[in-house]
Design a protein around this motif. Structure first.
Motif, PDB file in Angstrom:
ATOM      1  N   THR A   1      12.402  39.644  92.168  1.00 16.03           N
ATOM      2  CA  THR A   1      14.078  40.202  91.782  1.00 16.03           C
ATOM      3  C   THR A   1      14.819  40.060  92.993  1.00 16.03           C
ATOM      4  OG1 THR A   1      13.444  42.559  92.666  1.00 16.03           O
ATOM      5  CG2 THR A   1      12.841  41.980  90.227  1.00 16.03           C
TER       6      THR A   1
ATOM      7  N   LYS B   1      10.424  30.512  83.718  1.00 17.81           N
ATOM      8  CA  LYS B   1      10.914  31.584  83.511  1.00 17.81           C
ATOM      9  C   LYS B   1       9.816  32.650  84.404  1.00 17.81           C
ATOM     10  CE  LYS B   1      12.395  32.803  79.797  1.00 17.81           C
ATOM     11  NZ  LYS B   1      12.473  33.377  78.110  1.00 17.81           N
TER      12      LYS B   1
ATOM     13  N   ARG C   1      10.605  35.994  84.390  1.00 20.19           N
ATOM     14  CA  ARG C   1      10.753  37.109  83.448  1.00 20.19           C
ATOM     15  C   ARG C   1      11.656  36.727  82.230  1.00 20.19           C
ATOM     16  NH1 ARG C   1      13.476  41.677  86.800  1.00 20.19           N
ATOM     17  NH2 ARG C   1      15.049  39.860  87.261  1.00 20.19           N
ATOM     18  N   GLY C   2      11.585  37.529  81.225  1.00 15.87           N
ATOM     19  CA  GLY C   2      12.444  37.355  79.804  1.00 15.87           C
ATOM     20  C   GLY C   2      13.625  37.120  80.395  1.00 15.87           C
ATOM     21  N   ARG C   3      14.595  36.326  79.301  1.00 16.38           N
ATOM     22  CA  ARG C   3      16.030  36.384  79.202  1.00 16.38           C
ATOM     23  C   ARG C   3      16.491  35.438  80.630  1.00 16.38           C
ATOM     24  NH1 ARG C   3      14.605  41.174  78.112  1.00 16.38           N
ATOM     25  NH2 ARG C   3      15.393  42.215  79.978  1.00 16.38           N
ATOM     26  N   GLU C   4      15.729  34.656  81.267  1.00 17.96           N
ATOM     27  CA  GLU C   4      16.050  33.884  82.332  1.00 17.96           C
ATOM     28  C   GLU C   4      16.336  32.403  81.746  1.00 17.96           C
ATOM     29  OE1 GLU C   4      13.891  35.616  86.286  1.00 17.96           O
ATOM     30  OE2 GLU C   4      13.002  34.170  85.254  1.00 17.96           O
ATOM     31  N   PRO C   5      17.076  31.483  82.459  1.00 21.05           N
ATOM     32  CA  PRO C   5      17.171  29.988  82.070  1.00 21.05           C
ATOM     33  C   PRO C   5      16.076  29.492  82.805  1.00 21.05           C
ATOM     34  CG  PRO C   5      18.679  30.580  83.731  1.00 21.05           C
ATOM     35  CD  PRO C   5      17.974  31.950  83.443  1.00 21.05           C
TER      36      PRO C   5
END
Length: 328
Positions: free
Chosen positions: A209, A110, A112-116
């Motif tokens: 990103t 990961k 960043r947050g909220r990634e698989p």
């Protein structure tokens, strides 16, 4: 199929089957092993669902299912998982997933947050489908071996690539260049294979990103007047490697050969690589290199002997590690 007599009452049978992603490689591996590919029916329904059926019994056999995760990558991953499920339900003794190029391998952590962690999910899916073992070539990161709850055979293309490149450079004047600081360890191993010359790396920055984009800033190390070998595990759109070649040449390199295991070569890689100034771009055929991806400086080496030897070692309960001098 091929059968190996192991005792008066017991036999082992090796079965090699392939999906539709890279049939040429499957045929080459079968030829190296001296076996026939398992007859397999596979087709797509109108809504995109995939149908798979093996044409012969695999009951009690050691099945090796070969599929390289090329574009359209999700289709071929799903097809291979269905093949695993079919082999499991057909009572295969063992099932080894042979993935020359492991899809989603770059998504191994990961950022960043909220990634698989997609590479881990891939391993979980194959395990759930019924795979006992995974075999792959030059995983993007070594820790991916720990994602699968079972044996993982990590094969190296380096012996094939270094043997070829050794005959293309002046070994007394060669510098191995890593495209970034994170791959220095691999560059060190390359340098040892090419006579122990100096190392360099390209300092680059990447915006996490924005996929497939990075900026090559400068070379760290001496490349002036030297034959440089720029090494990486894969080339996708070619932007990183093409910019690295330009930076190395601008720093005074005599020539640059690019060597990578996996030629993903997504558009516009062929154009970028043909125009970047590299003397030669060397990859293996872990992925199919279609006509639209080829260009004048491209050389494609066969990975089939490496995969076939590893399959034979697994089938014979031998040592896959011994094939790579302890580097696997």
């Amino acid at each position: 199929m091929t059968t190996l007599l192991t005792g008066e009452k017991n036999t082992k049978t090796l079965v090699l089957a392939s999906g539709r992603a890279h049939p040429e490689l499957a045929k080459d591996v079968a030829r190296e092993l001296g076996v026939d590919l398992l007859p397999t029916t596979a087709y797509d329904f109108a809504n995109g669902e995939i149908y798979v059926r093996f044409g012969e019994s695999v009951r009690g056999t050691d099945v090796f299912l070969l599929q390289s995760h090329t574009a359209p990558i999700n289709q071929w991953i799903m097809e291979q998982m269905l093949m695993v499920d079919a082999a499991k339900r057909a009572s295969a003794r063992t099932i080894t997933v042979v993935v020359p190029f492991y899809g989603y391998a770059r998504q191994d952590k990961k950022h960043r947050g909220r990634e698989p962690i997609s590479a881990r999910l891939m391993a979980d899916l194959f395990k759930t489908a019924g795979a006992d073992r995974i075999m792959s070539v030059d995983l993007h990161s070594a820790q991916a071996q720990g994602f699968f709850d079972g044996p993982v055979d990590h094969l190296w293309a380096m012996p094939i690539l270094t043997d070829y490149v050794r005959g293309r450079v002046d070994l007394g004047n060669v510098t191995v260049v890593s495209p970034d600081a994170g791959r220095i360890r691999v560059a060190e191993q390359w340098a040892a294979k090419l006579g122990g010359g100096p190392l360099a790396f390209v300092h680059k920055t990447r915006d996490i990103t924005r996929p497939n984009q990075s900026v090559a800033n400068r070379v760290v190390g001496d490349v002036e007047g030297r034959d440089c070998v720029l090494v990486d595990d894969l080339i996708d759109t070619g932007g990183t490697i093409a910019e690295a070649v330009k930076v190395v040449l601008a720093a005074g390199a005599k020539s640059v050969i690019v060597a990578a295991t996996h030629g993903v070569l997504s558009d516009p890689a062929a154009q970028r690589l043909s125009e970047c100034g590299a003397r030669e771009v060397v990859v293996t055929d872990t992925l199919p290199i279609t006509a639209d991806k080829q260009f004048g400086q491209l050389t494609v080496l066969s990975i089939a002997p490496v995969i076939a030897r590893a399959i034979r070692e697994v089938f014979d309960d031998g040592s896959v590690t011994s094939l790579f001098d302890g580097n696997s």
